[in-house]
Motif scaffolding. Structure first.
Motif, PDB file in Angstrom:
ATOM      1  N   VAL A 272     -10.326   7.080  -3.487  1.00  0.00           N
ATOM      2  CA  VAL A 272     -11.184   7.284  -2.310  1.00  0.00           C
ATOM      3  C   VAL A 272     -11.153   8.781  -1.989  1.00  0.00           C
ATOM      4  O   VAL A 272     -10.658   9.589  -2.785  1.00  0.00           O
ATOM      5  CB  VAL A 272     -10.711   6.436  -1.098  1.00  0.00           C
ATOM      6  N   TYR A 273     -11.668   9.150  -0.841  1.00  0.00           N
ATOM      7  CA  TYR A 273     -11.512  10.533  -0.374  1.00  0.00           C
ATOM      8  C   TYR A 273     -11.192  10.470   1.109  1.00  0.00           C
ATOM      9  O   TYR A 273     -11.845   9.728   1.851  1.00  0.00           O
ATOM     10  CB  TYR A 273     -12.783  11.361  -0.605  1.00  0.00           C
ATOM     11  N   ARG A 274     -10.178  11.210   1.509  1.00  0.00           N
ATOM     12  CA  ARG A 274      -9.820  11.223   2.936  1.00  0.00           C
ATOM     13  C   ARG A 274     -10.908  11.988   3.684  1.00  0.00           C
ATOM     14  O   ARG A 274     -11.044  13.192   3.516  1.00  0.00           O
ATOM     15  CB  ARG A 274      -8.456  11.901   3.113  1.00  0.00           C
ATOM     16  N   LEU A 275     -11.680  11.260   4.491  1.00  0.00           N
ATOM     17  CA  LEU A 275     -12.837  11.886   5.143  1.00  0.00           C
ATOM     18  C   LEU A 275     -12.462  12.603   6.447  1.00  0.00           C
ATOM     19  O   LEU A 275     -13.257  13.366   6.981  1.00  0.00           O
ATOM     20  CB  LEU A 275     -13.919  10.836   5.439  1.00  0.00           C
ATOM     21  N   GLY A 276     -11.257  12.343   6.945  1.00  0.00           N
ATOM     22  CA  GLY A 276     -10.842  12.996   8.185  1.00  0.00           C
ATOM     23  C   GLY A 276      -9.595  13.830   7.959  1.00  0.00           C
ATOM     24  O   GLY A 276      -9.176  14.063   6.826  1.00  0.00           O
TER      25      GLY A 276
ATOM     26  N   CYS B 145      -2.020   1.811  -4.921  1.00  0.00           N
ATOM     27  CA  CYS B 145      -1.950   3.242  -4.615  1.00  0.00           C
ATOM     28  C   CYS B 145      -3.330   3.702  -4.152  1.00  0.00           C
ATOM     29  O   CYS B 145      -4.289   3.686  -4.924  1.00  0.00           O
ATOM     30  CB  CYS B 145      -1.528   4.008  -5.871  1.00  0.00           C
ATOM     31  N   VAL B 146      -3.431   4.051  -2.881  1.00  0.00           N
ATOM     32  CA  VAL B 146      -4.707   4.574  -2.371  1.00  0.00           C
ATOM     33  C   VAL B 146      -4.694   6.083  -2.607  1.00  0.00           C
ATOM     34  O   VAL B 146      -4.009   6.830  -1.899  1.00  0.00           O
ATOM     35  CB  VAL B 146      -4.904   4.236  -0.877  1.00  0.00           C
ATOM     36  N   ASN B 147      -5.416   6.475  -3.634  1.00  0.00           N
ATOM     37  CA  ASN B 147      -5.472   7.901  -3.987  1.00  0.00           C
ATOM     38  C   ASN B 147      -6.635   8.534  -3.223  1.00  0.00           C
ATOM     39  O   ASN B 147      -7.788   8.426  -3.629  1.00  0.00           O
ATOM     40  CB  ASN B 147      -5.658   8.047  -5.497  1.00  0.00           C
ATOM     41  N   ASN B 148      -6.283   9.183  -2.106  1.00  0.00           N
ATOM     42  CA  ASN B 148      -7.335   9.808  -1.278  1.00  0.00           C
ATOM     43  C   ASN B 148      -7.433  11.304  -1.570  1.00  0.00           C
ATOM     44  O   ASN B 148      -7.969  12.056  -0.783  1.00  0.00           O
ATOM     45  CB  ASN B 148      -7.070   9.553   0.214  1.00  0.00           C
ATOM     46  N   GLN B 149      -6.863  11.713  -2.685  1.00  0.00           N
ATOM     47  CA  GLN B 149      -6.943  13.085  -3.206  1.00  0.00           C
ATOM     48  C   GLN B 149      -6.047  14.098  -2.498  1.00  0.00           C
ATOM     49  O   GLN B 149      -5.937  15.244  -2.932  1.00  0.00           O
ATOM     50  CB  GLN B 149      -8.382  13.647  -3.180  1.00  0.00           C
ATOM     51  N   TRP B 150      -5.400  13.663  -1.422  1.00  0.00           N
ATOM     52  CA  TRP B 150      -4.566  14.595  -0.651  1.00  0.00           C
ATOM     53  C   TRP B 150      -3.284  13.932  -0.180  1.00  0.00           C
ATOM     54  O   TRP B 150      -3.284  12.750   0.150  1.00  0.00           O
ATOM     55  CB  TRP B 150      -5.315  15.094   0.606  1.00  0.00           C
ATOM     56  N   ALA B 151      -2.214  14.719  -0.120  1.00  0.00           N
ATOM     57  CA  ALA B 151      -0.995  14.327   0.596  1.00  0.00           C
ATOM     58  C   ALA B 151      -0.789  15.460   1.617  1.00  0.00           C
ATOM     59  O   ALA B 151      -0.297  16.529   1.251  1.00  0.00           O
ATOM     60  CB  ALA B 151       0.182  14.220  -0.341  1.00  0.00           C
ATOM     61  N   ILE B 152      -1.236  15.253   2.810  1.00  0.00           N
ATOM     62  CA  ILE B 152      -1.472  16.309   3.797  1.00  0.00           C
ATOM     63  C   ILE B 152      -2.324  17.381   3.088  1.00  0.00           C
ATOM     64  O   ILE B 152      -3.472  17.082   2.749  1.00  0.00           O
ATOM     65  CB  ILE B 152      -0.176  16.875   4.425  1.00  0.00           C
TER      66      ILE B 152
ATOM     67  N   PHE C 229       0.845  -1.197   0.000  1.00  0.00           N
ATOM     68  CA  PHE C 229       0.000   0.000   0.000  1.00  0.00           C
ATOM     69  C   PHE C 229       0.882   1.249   0.000  1.00  0.00           C
ATOM     70  O   PHE C 229       1.899   1.287   0.699  1.00  0.00           O
ATOM     71  CB  PHE C 229      -0.844   0.054   1.281  1.00  0.00           C
ATOM     72  N   PHE C 230       0.447   2.268  -0.720  1.00  0.00           N
ATOM     73  CA  PHE C 230       1.095   3.579  -0.628  1.00  0.00           C
ATOM     74  C   PHE C 230       0.105   4.635  -1.100  1.00  0.00           C
ATOM     75  O   PHE C 230      -0.901   4.321  -1.746  1.00  0.00           O
ATOM     76  CB  PHE C 230       2.401   3.637  -1.445  1.00  0.00           C
ATOM     77  N   GLY C 231       0.386   5.880  -0.777  1.00  0.00           N
ATOM     78  CA  GLY C 231      -0.550   6.948  -1.116  1.00  0.00           C
ATOM     79  C   GLY C 231      -0.184   7.658  -2.405  1.00  0.00           C
ATOM     80  O   GLY C 231       0.888   7.448  -2.979  1.00  0.00           O
ATOM     81  N   ASP C 232      -1.093   8.528  -2.842  1.00  0.00           N
ATOM     82  CA  ASP C 232      -0.830   9.366  -4.019  1.00  0.00           C
ATOM     83  C   ASP C 232       0.428  10.201  -3.794  1.00  0.00           C
ATOM     84  O   ASP C 232       1.251  10.373  -4.693  1.00  0.00           O
ATOM     85  CB  ASP C 232      -2.037  10.269  -4.305  1.00  0.00           C
ATOM     86  N   GLY C 233       0.613  10.678  -2.571  1.00  0.00           N
ATOM     87  CA  GLY C 233       1.799  11.479  -2.265  1.00  0.00           C
ATOM     88  C   GLY C 233       3.074  10.661  -2.373  1.00  0.00           C
ATOM     89  O   GLY C 233       4.077  11.104  -2.961  1.00  0.00           O
ATOM     90  N   SER C 234       3.035   9.433  -1.878  1.00  0.00           N
ATOM     91  CA  SER C 234       4.220   8.563  -1.937  1.00  0.00           C
ATOM     92  C   SER C 234       4.642   8.278  -3.367  1.00  0.00           C
ATOM     93  O   SER C 234       5.809   7.987  -3.632  1.00  0.00           O
ATOM     94  CB  SER C 234       3.938   7.237  -1.240  1.00  0.00           C
ATOM     95  N   SER C 235       3.690   8.329  -4.292  1.00  0.00           N
ATOM     96  CA  SER C 235       4.020   7.982  -5.673  1.00  0.00           C
ATOM     97  C   SER C 235       4.961   9.011  -6.310  1.00  0.00           C
ATOM     98  O   SER C 235       5.477   8.782  -7.398  1.00  0.00           O
ATOM     99  CB  SER C 235       2.749   7.864  -6.518  1.00  0.00           C
ATOM    100  N   SER C 236       5.189  10.148  -5.629  1.00  0.00           N
ATOM    101  CA  SER C 236       6.145  11.123  -6.177  1.00  0.00           C
ATOM    102  C   SER C 236       7.574  10.845  -5.738  1.00  0.00           C
ATOM    103  O   SER C 236       8.496  11.535  -6.179  1.00  0.00           O
ATOM    104  CB  SER C 236       5.751  12.546  -5.740  1.00  0.00           C
TER     105      SER C 236
END
Ligand SMILES: Cc1ncc(C[n+]2csc(CCOP(=O)(O)OP(=O)(O)O)c2C)c(N)n1
Ligand SMILES: [Mg+2]
Length: 339
Positions: free
Chosen positions: A230-234, A164-171, A135-142
């Motif tokens: 997805v979308y980071r809800l928190g 890649c869990v793309n939650n639309q945000w990296a912080i 698992f990794f985030g959209d931000g990690s993909s950079s």
């Protein structure tokens, strides 16, 4: 399309509800000053649980980033102890004992991705069955690590699934400032293996995509990159204030696509779930996380445990560091500062 059975879907909802409940409990513990920074799971549940339910814990490995561990029940309730040891800052928090095939969660972005490829290559060299899910985030993909690992995995044909869990945000960085590519999945083209996008709020779609990727890997056809949207809800973590940058209307729209509400409504419609079941699952989840917290707090402190598992045997330098650390702590002990 490979659909999970009714029983698998019910169990997936148990895991999703438990993970959100426990994440919220941890949020409260952090606010009470009882544990350190944590990253809430809200919005990621279907992407994680749907993926992990395709795996065989007796041979497949999981490498999480930092939002996933609380949702890895399929690999054993002991994972919660790791989560709580880590969150109270215990030196043993960096290690998950065998036979659980889950590596500790990773804060240093993307470093788990080359590890996953190495592990998958090792499985092939040792003729071990199984695949590796990372698992990794959209931000990690950079990070460079993602590109290096993806390239090597393609060349080796390693049995690895990049999720890649793309939650639309990296912080506070939105995806349009993260990449100019059409999608994160599109990046697989440069590695020479398939890249697919799935709705990460749809547990069945995630299950199907990861199942297909696993079958490919087991058949010796190599890696797959899956982008689960997805979308980071928190908030990003307990140290974040998303009201300063997340557009209210985007968050409201995302809440309408809540992965738990979606699966729950479907299972209720087929008589597989109701309010009483939901309440029981939440109560059990709280009892489990509280037990893991108590166990973590009473786990004896072995400060040099953080140096274990770096190598099968300490190198000379590490042995010196270990000895120096322990004697330093003894000196402090004598001064009464550490008990
Ligand atoms: C190498 C490195 N650079 C920067 C950071 C700081 N940092 C922590 S989390 C994060 C955002 C990561 O975003 P993403 O990979 O999309 O995961 P998400 O938090 O959205 O689940 C950043 C920049 C870090 N932990 N490691
Ligand atoms: Mg992200």
């Amino acid at each position: 399309m490979t659909r999970p059975s009714d029983e698998q879907r019910r169990q997936m909802l148990v895991d999703m509800v438990s993970a959100r409940t426990q994440s919220r409990r941890m949020w409260n513990l952090q606010r009470q000053g009882q544990i350190g920074t944590m990253a809430p799971i809200d919005g990621h549940e279907a992407a994680i649980v749907g993926a992990v339910h395709t795996l065989d814990p007796s041979c497949d490995w999981v490498l999480p980033q930092y939002r996933e561990p609380v949702a890895l029940y399929r690999y054993g309730p002991e994972i919660l102890e790791h989560v709580m040891l880590y969150n109270i800052g215990h030196p043993s928090g960096g290690h998950i004992p065998a036979p659980i095939r889950v590596l500790p969660h990773q804060i240093s972005l993307a470093t788990q991705i080359p590890h996953a490829v190495g592990l998958a290559w090792g499985l092939t060299l040792q003729d071990d069955p199984g695949v590796v899910l990372v698992f990794f985030g959209d931000g990690s993909s950079s990070e460079g690590d993602f590109y290096e690992a993806g390239n090597l995995a393609g060349v080796l044909g390693a049995p690895v699934i990049f999720l890649c869990v793309n939650n639309q945000w990296a912080i506070s960085t939105p995806t349009h400032l993260q990449t100019a590519a059409e999608s994160f999945a599109a990046k697989a083209a440069a590695f020479g293996f398939p890249g697919v996008q799935v709705d990460g709020n749809d547990v069945d779609a995630v299950f199907d995509a990861v199942h297909t990727a696993r079958e490919r890997a087991l058949a010796g056809q190599g890696p797959t990159l899956i982008e689960a949207t997805v979308y980071r809800l928190g908030p990003h973590t307990t140290a974040d204030d998303p009201t300063r940058y997340v557009p209210v209307e985007d968050l409201e729209a995302a809440r309408q696509r809540d992965p738990i509400a979606r699966l729950r409504a479907e299972l209720e419609a087929s008589g597989l779930w109701d309010d009483a079941v939901h309440a029981d699952v939440e109560a059990a989840a709280i009892a489990d996380i509280d037990a893991a917290f108590e166990k973590a707090k009473s786990t004896p402190l072995e400060p040099d445990a953080m140096l274990d598992h770096c190598y099968s045997q300490d190198t000379q330098r590490l042995a010196r560091q270990r000895a120096g650390m322990l004697s330093g702590l003894e000196d402090q002990d004598a001064g009464g500062r550490i008990s």
